[in-house]
Design a protein around this motif. Structure first.
Motif, PDB file in Angstrom:
ATOM      1  N   ASP A   1      -0.350  47.483  35.226  1.00 15.23           N
ATOM      2  CA  ASP A   1      -0.712  47.227  36.618  1.00 15.23           C
ATOM      3  C   ASP A   1      -0.489  48.529  37.399  1.00 15.23           C
ATOM      4  OD1 ASP A   1       2.036  47.396  37.060  1.00 15.23           O
ATOM      5  OD2 ASP A   1       2.297  45.244  37.364  1.00 15.23           O
ATOM      6  N   ALA A   2      -0.781  48.538  38.691  1.00 15.92           N
ATOM      7  CA  ALA A   2      -0.709  49.757  39.501  1.00 15.92           C
ATOM      8  C   ALA A   2       0.707  50.320  39.560  1.00 15.92           C
ATOM      9  CB  ALA A   2      -1.224  49.468  40.909  1.00 15.92           C
ATOM     10  N   GLU A   3       1.696  49.450  39.642  1.00 15.41           N
ATOM     11  CA  GLU A   3       3.091  49.908  39.712  1.00 15.41           C
ATOM     12  C   GLU A   3       3.516  50.560  38.394  1.00 15.41           C
ATOM     13  OE1 GLU A   3       7.445  47.830  40.023  1.00 15.41           O
ATOM     14  OE2 GLU A   3       5.846  46.998  41.279  1.00 15.41           O
ATOM     15  N   GLN A   4       3.163  49.957  37.270  1.00 20.57           N
ATOM     16  CA  GLN A   4       3.511  50.528  35.971  1.00 20.57           C
ATOM     17  C   GLN A   4       2.810  51.868  35.769  1.00 20.57           C
ATOM     18  OE1 GLN A   4       2.208  47.168  33.669  1.00 20.57           O
ATOM     19  NE2 GLN A   4       4.319  46.574  33.164  1.00 20.57           N
ATOM     20  N   TYR A   5       1.570  51.978  36.230  1.00 19.92           N
ATOM     21  CA  TYR A   5       0.840  53.232  36.087  1.00 19.92           C
ATOM     22  C   TYR A   5       1.475  54.336  36.925  1.00 19.92           C
ATOM     23  CZ  TYR A   5      -2.990  56.583  35.913  1.00 19.92           C
ATOM     24  OH  TYR A   5      -3.733  57.716  35.735  1.00 19.92           O
ATOM     25  N   ALA A   6       1.894  54.007  38.128  1.00 19.67           N
ATOM     26  CA  ALA A   6       2.567  54.991  38.974  1.00 19.67           C
ATOM     27  C   ALA A   6       3.858  55.469  38.315  1.00 19.67           C
ATOM     28  CB  ALA A   6       2.854  54.392  40.350  1.00 19.67           C
ATOM     29  N   GLN A   7       4.614  54.546  37.717  1.00 22.50           N
ATOM     30  CA  GLN A   7       5.842  54.913  37.011  1.00 22.50           C
ATOM     31  C   GLN A   7       5.535  55.790  35.805  1.00 22.50           C
ATOM     32  OE1 GLN A   7       9.049  54.231  37.966  1.00 22.50           O
ATOM     33  NE2 GLN A   7       9.625  55.590  36.301  1.00 22.50           N
ATOM     34  N   PHE A   8       4.466  55.486  35.089  1.00 26.68           N
ATOM     35  CA  PHE A   8       4.045  56.282  33.940  1.00 26.68           C
ATOM     36  C   PHE A   8       3.724  57.712  34.367  1.00 26.68           C
ATOM     37  CE2 PHE A   8       0.290  57.959  31.726  1.00 26.68           C
ATOM     38  CZ  PHE A   8       0.819  58.151  30.462  1.00 26.68           C
ATOM     39  N   LYS A   9       2.978  57.861  35.454  1.00 26.56           N
ATOM     40  CA  LYS A   9       2.635  59.195  35.941  1.00 26.56           C
ATOM     41  C   LYS A   9       3.875  59.966  36.361  1.00 26.56           C
ATOM     42  CE  LYS A   9      -0.545  58.914  39.062  1.00 26.56           C
ATOM     43  NZ  LYS A   9      -1.694  58.774  39.976  1.00 26.56           N
ATOM     44  N   GLU A  10       4.813  59.291  36.987  1.00 26.27           N
ATOM     45  CA  GLU A  10       6.067  59.932  37.404  1.00 26.27           C
ATOM     46  C   GLU A  10       6.857  60.388  36.177  1.00 26.27           C
ATOM     47  OE1 GLU A  10       8.651  61.498  40.115  1.00 26.27           O
ATOM     48  OE2 GLU A  10       6.738  60.526  40.543  1.00 26.27           O
ATOM     49  N   ASN A  11       6.968  59.540  35.177  1.00 24.52           N
ATOM     50  CA  ASN A  11       7.668  59.903  33.935  1.00 24.52           C
ATOM     51  C   ASN A  11       6.994  61.080  33.247  1.00 24.52           C
ATOM     52  OD1 ASN A  11       9.505  57.855  34.355  1.00 24.52           O
ATOM     53  ND2 ASN A  11       8.508  56.436  32.937  1.00 24.52           N
ATOM     54  N   ARG A  12       5.667  61.065  33.226  1.00 26.67           N
ATOM     55  CA  ARG A  12       4.930  62.149  32.587  1.00 26.67           C
ATOM     56  C   ARG A  12       5.206  63.477  33.291  1.00 26.67           C
ATOM     57  NH1 ARG A  12      -1.419  61.542  31.973  1.00 26.67           N
ATOM     58  NH2 ARG A  12      -1.344  62.129  34.154  1.00 26.67           N
ATOM     59  N   LYS A  13       5.294  63.428  34.605  1.00 29.37           N
ATOM     60  CA  LYS A  13       5.591  64.634  35.372  1.00 29.37           C
ATOM     61  C   LYS A  13       6.987  65.160  35.012  1.00 29.37           C
ATOM     62  CE  LYS A  13       4.884  64.021  39.676  1.00 29.37           C
ATOM     63  NZ  LYS A  13       5.013  63.755  41.116  1.00 29.37           N
ATOM     64  N   HIS A  14       7.967  64.249  34.899  1.00 29.26           N
ATOM     65  CA  HIS A  14       9.336  64.656  34.545  1.00 29.26           C
ATOM     66  C   HIS A  14       9.390  65.237  33.127  1.00 29.26           C
ATOM     67  CE1 HIS A  14      11.311  63.294  38.142  1.00 29.26           C
ATOM     68  NE2 HIS A  14      10.794  62.063  38.012  1.00 29.26           N
ATOM     69  N   PHE A  15       8.698  64.610  32.179  1.00 27.80           N
ATOM     70  CA  PHE A  15       8.687  65.122  30.807  1.00 27.80           C
ATOM     71  C   PHE A  15       8.013  66.487  30.738  1.00 27.80           C
ATOM     72  CE2 PHE A  15       9.179  60.594  29.325  1.00 27.80           C
ATOM     73  CZ  PHE A  15      10.427  60.792  28.757  1.00 27.80           C
ATOM     74  N   SER A  16       6.981  66.669  31.530  1.00 27.28           N
ATOM     75  CA  SER A  16       6.272  67.945  31.536  1.00 27.28           C
ATOM     76  C   SER A  16       7.179  69.069  32.018  1.00 27.28           C
ATOM     77  CB  SER A  16       5.026  67.848  32.420  1.00 27.28           C
ATOM     78  OG  SER A  16       4.342  69.073  32.431  1.00 27.28           O
ATOM     79  N   THR A  17       7.937  68.822  33.085  1.00 29.56           N
ATOM     80  CA  THR A  17       8.855  69.861  33.575  1.00 29.56           C
ATOM     81  C   THR A  17      10.008  70.065  32.604  1.00 29.56           C
ATOM     82  OG1 THR A  17      10.048  68.221  34.914  1.00 29.56           O
ATOM     83  CG2 THR A  17       8.303  69.463  36.006  1.00 29.56           C
ATOM     84  N   TRP A  18      10.458  69.029  31.933  1.00 31.72           N
ATOM     85  CA  TRP A  18      11.554  69.129  30.970  1.00 31.72           C
ATOM     86  C   TRP A  18      11.124  69.965  29.776  1.00 31.72           C
ATOM     87  CZ3 TRP A  18      11.673  66.653  26.021  1.00 31.72           C
ATOM     88  CH2 TRP A  18      12.896  66.773  25.373  1.00 31.72           C
ATOM     89  N   ARG A  19       9.886  69.804  29.309  1.00 29.66           N
ATOM     90  CA  ARG A  19       9.406  70.579  28.169  1.00 29.66           C
ATOM     91  C   ARG A  19       9.246  72.040  28.498  1.00 29.66           C
ATOM     92  NH1 ARG A  19       4.422  67.042  26.312  1.00 29.66           N
ATOM     93  NH2 ARG A  19       3.805  67.990  28.249  1.00 29.66           N
ATOM     94  N   GLN A  20       8.932  72.354  29.730  1.00 27.03           N
ATOM     95  CA  GLN A  20       8.679  73.754  30.117  1.00 27.03           C
ATOM     96  C   GLN A  20       9.962  74.534  30.309  1.00 27.03           C
ATOM     97  OE1 GLN A  20       6.137  73.521  33.519  1.00 27.03           O
ATOM     98  NE2 GLN A  20       4.405  72.758  32.353  1.00 27.03           N
ATOM     99  N   GLN A  21      11.095  73.871  30.357  1.00 21.96           N
ATOM    100  CA  GLN A  21      12.367  74.582  30.554  1.00 21.96           C
ATOM    101  C   GLN A  21      12.878  75.198  29.288  1.00 21.96           C
ATOM    102  OE1 GLN A  21      15.109  71.883  32.342  1.00 21.96           O
ATOM    103  NE2 GLN A  21      13.922  71.697  34.202  1.00 21.96           N
TER     104      GLN A  21
END
Length: 78
Positions: free
Chosen positions: A58-78
Motif C-alpha cells: 500500500d502507499a504507506e509501505q511503499y513510502a517506508q520502502f523508499k525511506e529504507n532504500r535511501k538509508h541503505f544507499s547512504t550506508w553502502r557509500q560510507q
C-alpha cells in the motif's frame, strides 16, 4: 446459438491435414500472426496468475520502502 465441440488436438490436426490445399491456405491466412499473438496475450500463464495473486504494497509501505532504500544507499557509500 453457440455450439462447442470438444475434440483433441490430434483429431483436429488430422482433420485439417485432410483438407484440400486451398482450404488449408485459407485457414492459415485466417490464423495469421496478429490473431495468434492477440489470442496468446489474452490468456494468462500459470506464472502470470501466480504473480498477479501475490502481495501488493500500500502507499504507506511503499513510502517506508523508499525511506529504507535511501538509508541503505547512504550506508553502502560510507
Amino acid at each position: 446459438m453457440e455450439v462447442t465441440v470438444d475434440i483433441r488436438f490430434e483429431q483436429l490436426l488430422a482433420t485439417i491435414k485432410k483438407l484440400p490445399a486451398a482450404k488449408i491456405k485459407q485457414l492459415k491466412s485466417a490464423l495469421d500472426e496478429g490473431y495468434i499473438n492477440a489470442k496468446a496475450s489474452e490468456e494468462l500463464s500459470d506464472f502470470q496468475n501466480y504473480l498477479l495473486g501475490g502481495p501488493v504494497m500500500d502507499a504507506e509501505q511503499y513510502a517506508q520502502f523508499k525511506e529504507n532504500r535511501k538509508h541503505f544507499s547512504t550506508w553502502r557509500q560510507q
